[in-house]
Design a protein around this motif. Structure first.
Motif, PDB file in Angstrom:
ATOM      1  N   ARG A 188      19.306  12.725  23.127  1.00  0.00           N
ATOM      2  CA  ARG A 188      20.050  13.847  22.567  1.00  0.00           C
ATOM      3  C   ARG A 188      21.364  13.369  21.951  1.00  0.00           C
ATOM      4  N   ALA A 189      22.090  12.509  22.639  1.00  0.00           N
ATOM      5  CA  ALA A 189      23.360  11.990  22.116  1.00  0.00           C
ATOM      6  C   ALA A 189      23.121  11.168  20.845  1.00  0.00           C
ATOM      7  N   PHE A 190      22.078  10.359  20.859  1.00  0.00           N
ATOM      8  CA  PHE A 190      21.730   9.565  19.675  1.00  0.00           C
ATOM      9  C   PHE A 190      21.451  10.475  18.486  1.00  0.00           C
ATOM     10  N   LEU A 191      20.631  11.489  18.694  1.00  0.00           N
ATOM     11  CA  LEU A 191      20.281  12.399  17.599  1.00  0.00           C
ATOM     12  C   LEU A 191      21.477  13.213  17.122  1.00  0.00           C
ATOM     13  N   LYS A 192      22.308  13.623  18.037  1.00  0.00           N
ATOM     14  CA  LYS A 192      23.467  14.436  17.666  1.00  0.00           C
ATOM     15  C   LYS A 192      24.421  13.656  16.765  1.00  0.00           C
ATOM     16  N   HIS A 193      24.558  12.368  17.008  1.00  0.00           N
ATOM     17  CA  HIS A 193      25.570  11.579  16.315  1.00  0.00           C
ATOM     18  C   HIS A 193      25.035  10.686  15.210  1.00  0.00           C
ATOM     19  N   CYS A 194      23.729  10.701  14.971  1.00  0.00           N
ATOM     20  CA  CYS A 194      23.192   9.845  13.915  1.00  0.00           C
ATOM     21  C   CYS A 194      23.470  10.476  12.547  1.00  0.00           C
ATOM     22  N   ASP A 195      23.638   9.626  11.553  1.00  0.00           N
ATOM     23  CA  ASP A 195      23.919  10.094  10.199  1.00  0.00           C
ATOM     24  C   ASP A 195      22.801  10.980   9.656  1.00  0.00           C
ATOM     25  N   GLU A 196      21.581  10.707  10.055  1.00  0.00           N
ATOM     26  CA  GLU A 196      20.424  11.452   9.561  1.00  0.00           C
ATOM     27  C   GLU A 196      20.469  12.929   9.964  1.00  0.00           C
ATOM     28  N   ALA A 197      21.159  13.235  11.054  1.00  0.00           N
ATOM     29  CA  ALA A 197      21.195  14.618  11.556  1.00  0.00           C
ATOM     30  C   ALA A 197      22.163  15.511  10.794  1.00  0.00           C
ATOM     31  N   ILE A 198      23.043  14.893  10.013  1.00  0.00           N
ATOM     32  CA  ILE A 198      24.070  15.683   9.324  1.00  0.00           C
ATOM     33  C   ILE A 198      23.450  16.789   8.473  1.00  0.00           C
ATOM     34  N   ASP A 199      22.413  16.458   7.727  1.00  0.00           N
ATOM     35  CA  ASP A 199      21.799  17.428   6.818  1.00  0.00           C
ATOM     36  C   ASP A 199      20.369  17.788   7.213  1.00  0.00           C
ATOM     37  N   ASP A 200      19.978  17.467   8.427  1.00  0.00           N
ATOM     38  CA  ASP A 200      18.605  17.712   8.842  1.00  0.00           C
ATOM     39  C   ASP A 200      18.578  18.805   9.910  1.00  0.00           C
ATOM     40  N   ASP A 201      18.168  19.992   9.494  1.00  0.00           N
ATOM     41  CA  ASP A 201      18.140  21.135  10.413  1.00  0.00           C
ATOM     42  C   ASP A 201      17.212  20.899  11.594  1.00  0.00           C
TER      43      ASP A 201
END
Length: 126
Positions: free
Chosen positions: A34-47
């Motif tokens: 969860r922490a990895f996904l929250k802070h990865c660059d890919e999540a910025i624009d990925d709903d």
């Protein structure tokens, strides 16, 4: 005591406290993904990635008060109530991970989450 020893199949002899302890150890893996996904660059624009990390957090948040109070029955009840959301978030992440990124970090995150959830499910259901 080795906290990493978690039964891979449900152990009917585990007490409720033992099941809670085993689930809580596995939740540490869910937390890291969860922490990895929250802070990865890919999540910025990925709903979808944002939804996944929120659903993972929702599962863990629901368990916190019962864990803090030592109420195993409530913990297991909450885990069972939120289990479908955890499973759906995991299935979604595993399905979209190759599209999001083929990087080893994403592959290992998907594998780690799937492994943890695969072990959480029988502990919650037993």
């Amino acid at each position: 005591m080795n906290d990493s020893s978690v039964p891979s199949v449900p152990d009917d002899s585990l007490s409720p406290a033992g099941r809670v302890a085993a689930i809580d150890r596995l939740v540490s893996h869910v937390w890291m993904v969860r922490a990895f996904l929250k802070h990865c660059d890919e999540a910025i624009d990925d709903d979808e990635l944002q939804e996944i990390h929120r659903d993972l957090y929702d599962f863990m948040l629901a368990l916190g008060p019962a864990l803090a109070s030592g109420d195993d029955a409530v913990y297991l009840k909450q885990a069972k109530k939120k289990l479908s959301k955890l499973r759906k978030a995991t299935e979604l992440f595993v399905a979209i991970q190759p599209e999001v990124s083929g990087h080893t970090n994403f592959q290992m995150a998907a594998r780690s989450l799937q492994t943890a959830v695969d072990q959480i499910v029988p502990l919650v259901k037993s």
